[in-house]
Design an enzyme around this catalytic site. Structure first.
Site, PDB file in Angstrom:
ATOM      1  NE  ARG A  59      -2.467  -1.558   3.353  1.00 47.80           N
ATOM      2  CZ  ARG A  59      -2.339  -2.830   3.738  1.00 47.80           C
ATOM      3  NH1 ARG A  59      -2.810  -3.795   2.979  1.00 47.80           N
ATOM      4  NH2 ARG A  59      -1.784  -3.138   4.886  1.00 47.80           N
ATOM      5  CD  GLU A  96       1.113  -9.331  17.579  1.00 48.85           C
ATOM      6  OE1 GLU A  96       0.692  -8.762  16.552  1.00 48.85           O
ATOM      7  OE2 GLU A  96       0.406  -9.643  18.553  1.00 48.85           O
TER       8      GLU A  96
HETATM    9  P1  AMP Z   1       4.307  -2.237  11.735  1.00 47.09           P
HETATM   10  O1  AMP Z   1       5.585  -2.773  11.180  1.00 47.09           O
HETATM   11  O2  AMP Z   1       3.813  -3.002  12.922  1.00 47.09           O
HETATM   12  O3  AMP Z   1       4.358  -0.741  11.967  1.00 47.09           O
HETATM   13  O4  AMP Z   1       3.184  -2.495  10.621  1.00 47.09           O
HETATM   14  C1  AMP Z   1       3.068  -1.651   9.534  1.00 47.09           C
HETATM   15  C2  AMP Z   1       2.722  -2.390   8.274  1.00 47.09           C
HETATM   16  O5  AMP Z   1       1.722  -3.380   8.477  1.00 47.09           O
HETATM   17  C3  AMP Z   1       2.172  -1.405   7.266  1.00 47.09           C
HETATM   18  O6  AMP Z   1       2.738  -1.694   5.989  1.00 47.09           O
HETATM   19  C4  AMP Z   1       0.679  -1.613   7.304  1.00 47.09           C
HETATM   20  O7  AMP Z   1       0.142  -1.561   6.005  1.00 47.09           O
HETATM   21  C5  AMP Z   1       0.459  -2.983   7.938  1.00 47.09           C
HETATM   22  N1  AMP Z   1      -0.485  -2.942   9.079  1.00 47.09           N
HETATM   23  C6  AMP Z   1      -0.184  -3.151  10.384  1.00 47.09           C
HETATM   24  N2  AMP Z   1      -1.266  -3.071  11.171  1.00 47.09           N
HETATM   25  C7  AMP Z   1      -2.302  -2.770  10.354  1.00 47.09           C
HETATM   26  C8  AMP Z   1      -3.696  -2.507  10.562  1.00 47.09           C
HETATM   27  N3  AMP Z   1      -4.260  -2.535  11.793  1.00 47.09           N
HETATM   28  N4  AMP Z   1      -4.455  -2.196   9.490  1.00 47.09           N
HETATM   29  C9  AMP Z   1      -3.907  -2.148   8.255  1.00 47.09           C
HETATM   30  N5  AMP Z   1      -2.611  -2.386   7.990  1.00 47.09           N
HETATM   31  C10 AMP Z   1      -1.799  -2.693   9.015  1.00 47.09           C
END
Ligand code: AMP
Length: 171
Positions: A59, A96
């Site tokens: 995205r 996670e």
């Molecule tokens: P993080 O590495 O945990 O910051 O996760 C970010 C990535 O995971 C991004 O590329 C987001 O598109 C996706 N992502 C994580 N959590 C969500 C969520 N609740 N809704 C949509 N996309 C998410």
């Protein structure tokens, strides 16, 4: 920003139980909201002498390439392993559950580049922090990181404390 938020759809328990998935497809389908989001993403950085926008699969490609177009700079994709055809620099990072990897072409950026990193959402910040490390491995400088959505309660911003972080919608 209320207008933008009204075009984000929350899907409970996707892709797994307990995750409130923020679906940006209604926002990107609406031409007025799409323009507004892209303009707001780049607004603080227009005078930052950027040479490129970097976006993460998948995205981040939507917002990142439109932001690059609007800024008049090029776009550099960070991709999941095995997708880029030329020589790559890669980075692994913890999720996670388990781990993930991102790759970039080794000649995509260099020491004369100053980039804006763009993704749809920052959750734990792991993806963005790894992306910044990958960009810096190629010698480029990071002017800032810009996200449509920030999940404040996950404190992802703490992993990006070295950088200027800008988000449009906070949950
Ligand atoms: P993080 O590495 O945990 O910051 O996760 C970010 C990535 O995971 C991004 O590329 C987001 O598109 C996706 N992502 C994580 N959590 C969500 C969520 N609740 N809704 C949509 N996309 C998410």
């Amino acid at each position: 920003m209320d207008q933008l938020e009204a075009h984000i759809r929350t899907i409970p328990d996707f892709p797994k139980p307990g995750i409130q998935f923020k679906d940006i497809t209604p926002l990107v389908k609406n031409p007025v909201m799409l323009r507004l989001a892209v303009h707001q993403l780049i607004h603080p950085f227009v005078d930052q002498k950027l040479t490129a926008v970097v976006g993460m699969e998948a995205r981040g490609f939507i917002f990142g390439s439109l932001a690059a177009w609007e800024l008049g700079v090029g776009f550099v994709p960070l991709r999941k392993p095995g997708k880029l055809p030329y020589d790559v620099q890669s980075i692994s990072y913890d999720l996670e559950y388990g781990s993930a990897q991102l790759e970039v072409h080794i000649d995509a950026l260099g020491k004369n580049d100053r980039v804006l990193l763009i993704d749809d959402l920052i959750a734990t910040g792991g993806t963005a922090a790894a992306s910044c490390e990958l960009i810096e491995k190629l010698g480029a400088e990071i002017a800032g990181c810009s996200f449509v959505i920030e999940l404040d309660f996950l404190n992802g911003r703490d992993k990006l404390s070295k950088y200027w972080v800008h988000s449009l919608i906070h949950y």
